[in-house]
Design an enzyme around this catalytic site. Structure first.
Site, PDB file in Angstrom:
ATOM      1  N   LYS A  78      71.891  49.580 -95.427  1.00  9.97           N
ATOM      2  CA  LYS A  78      71.397  49.008 -94.180  1.00  9.97           C
ATOM      3  C   LYS A  78      71.949  49.828 -93.034  1.00  9.97           C
ATOM      4  CE  LYS A  78      68.939  45.286 -92.976  1.00  9.97           C
ATOM      5  NZ  LYS A  78      67.747  44.776 -93.677  1.00  9.97           N
ATOM      6  N   GLY A 178      62.439  29.655 -86.671  1.00  6.44           N
ATOM      7  CA  GLY A 178      62.172  31.055 -86.377  1.00  6.44           C
ATOM      8  C   GLY A 178      60.745  31.405 -86.721  1.00  6.44           C
ATOM      9  N   VAL A 179      59.918  31.658 -85.703  1.00  3.66           N
ATOM     10  CA  VAL A 179      58.494  31.932 -85.944  1.00  3.66           C
ATOM     11  C   VAL A 179      58.108  33.294 -85.368  1.00  3.66           C
ATOM     12  CG1 VAL A 179      57.790  29.540 -86.190  1.00  3.66           C
ATOM     13  CG2 VAL A 179      57.822  30.555 -83.916  1.00  3.66           C
ATOM     14  N   GLY A 180      58.940  34.273 -85.650  1.00  7.07           N
ATOM     15  CA  GLY A 180      58.638  35.647 -85.258  1.00  7.07           C
ATOM     16  C   GLY A 180      57.637  36.263 -86.209  1.00  7.07           C
ATOM     17  N   VAL A 182      57.731  37.295 -89.297  1.00 10.47           N
ATOM     18  CA  VAL A 182      57.654  36.726 -90.646  1.00 10.47           C
ATOM     19  C   VAL A 182      57.439  35.215 -90.604  1.00 10.47           C
ATOM     20  CG1 VAL A 182      58.881  36.351 -92.819  1.00 10.47           C
ATOM     21  CG2 VAL A 182      59.059  38.560 -91.651  1.00 10.47           C
TER      22      VAL A 182
END
Length: 350
Positions: A78, A178-180, A182
């Site tokens: 990463k 979280g609705v970004g 993905v």
């Protein structure tokens, strides 16, 4: 952001410093046992270099387990880059990062992650070929990996729901935190399946717009974990499942897209003690890295789809083994992934 502890020491930590380009961060290579260390580049605001390094180490280790679990010919790595304060030349920054990736000679393959885009990957590609998540070519894997991540989580959630509730997701209530890129796609898939949705996001306007589109309810990002629901889907940053959150959950199943959802390993047992079924994060959210691997290997979208659809049965198998053996799902997932890391020859058949 909660930074969970790592299980093991990485193979290498590379400091990224280019003051002229604004580059400040780390590449962490956790394991190359199965192949080049692969994992996305996170572009985020960190208060100090130490926080960036800790996050990179945690995420890189997670990628080793994720890639092994998905039976990809890749190790785990990463990169994290600290977002500069004030104005900066984004293209120059990512070009400089590409130079750093190239100096590793193929030991690390980067891709999109939180805060990075296809355009950033194209900038990186000016200086290295060891990058995926670029503009897709017709018929080939590539482009934005988030739709594949969302599809994999959706397939895992369907499989887990059959085990936990004895039926489909139709009519169940799913709370999506979280609705970004993905989480938003996952919410749309769930709406098409007939689930009732409760949505929350740090960007209130984004959550509100999606709720209007899908006929969903809204909650705050801080309270959604305590909403009465069937499924809680953490799709924001890691560490969402700490002691207080687990104690307050009113869901029967946790299955989401976020990495490193358990704030500490003990949270797996805490969930089990409350009879909350947990679908291990790195098993269910592997769709993105499956697409990245296929792009890097020159494979097709059909091959990606086949591997992503296999996430559902793989999740079910782990949950069934955990039940039969009296272990947590996390313990079984880790055991299976570690066995695959010890048998790198498996990667050659992928």
């Amino acid at each position: 952001m909660v930074v969970a502890a790592t299980r093991s020491v990485p193979e290498e930590c590379i400091r990224l410093e280019d003051p002229k380009a604004g580059l400040d961060g780390y590449i962490v290579i956790h394991s190359t046992a199965r192949g080049p260390a692969a994992g996305g580049c996170r572009f985020w605001t960190y208060d100090a270099p130490e926080a960036a390094l800790a996050d990179a180490m945690r995420l890189a280790e997670g990628m080793s387990y994720k890639n092994a679990s998905a039976e990809l010919p890749l190790g785990g790595g990463k990169s994290v880059i600290r977002r500069p304060a004030g104005d900066f030349d984004r293209k120059a920054l990512f070009e400089a990062f590409g130079e750093a990736v190239e100096r590793l000679g193929g030991r690390y393959v980067t891709a999109e992650d939180v805060g990075t885009t296809i355009a950033d990957m194209e900038a990186i590609a000016t200086n290295t070929r060891h990058v995926a998540g670029r503009t897709a070519r017709p018929g080939f894997a590539g482009g934005d990996p988030s739709p594949w991540t969302a599809l994999g989580v959706f397939e895992a959630m369907k499989a887990a729901a059959r085990l936990r509730f004895g039926g489909s997701l139709a009519g169940t209530t799913v709370a999506v935190q979280g609705v970004g890129s993905v989480g938003g796609r996952l919410a749309r898939l769930l709406a098409e399946e007939g689930a009732k949705l409760v949505l929350a996001d740090i960007d209130g306007a984004r959550a509100s717009a999606l709720a209007d589109e899908l006929g969903a309810q809204l909650a705050s990002i801080d309270t959604i974990a305590g909403i009465a629901c069937d499924v809680f889907a953490p799709c924001a940053l890691g560490g969402a499942l700490d002691a207080a959150t687990v104690a307050g959950l009113k869901a029967g199943l946790v299955c989401g897209a976020a990495n490193n959802q358990l704030a500490t390993p003990e949270m797996a047992q805490a969930l089990a003690a409350r009879s909350i079924l947990y679908a291990p994060d790195y098993v269910v959210n592997a769709g993105g890295i499956i697409n990245v691997a296929a792009e890097y290997l020159g494979e097709s979208e059909d091959q990606v789809r086949g591997r992503v659809l296999a996430i559902g049965p793989r999740t079910a198998g782990i949950l069934e083994m955990a039940e039969a053996e009296g272990l947590t799902s996390s313990a079984v997932a880790d055991r299976e992934a570690e066995a695959k890391m010890r048998r790198p020859e498996v990667a050659e058949t992928v």
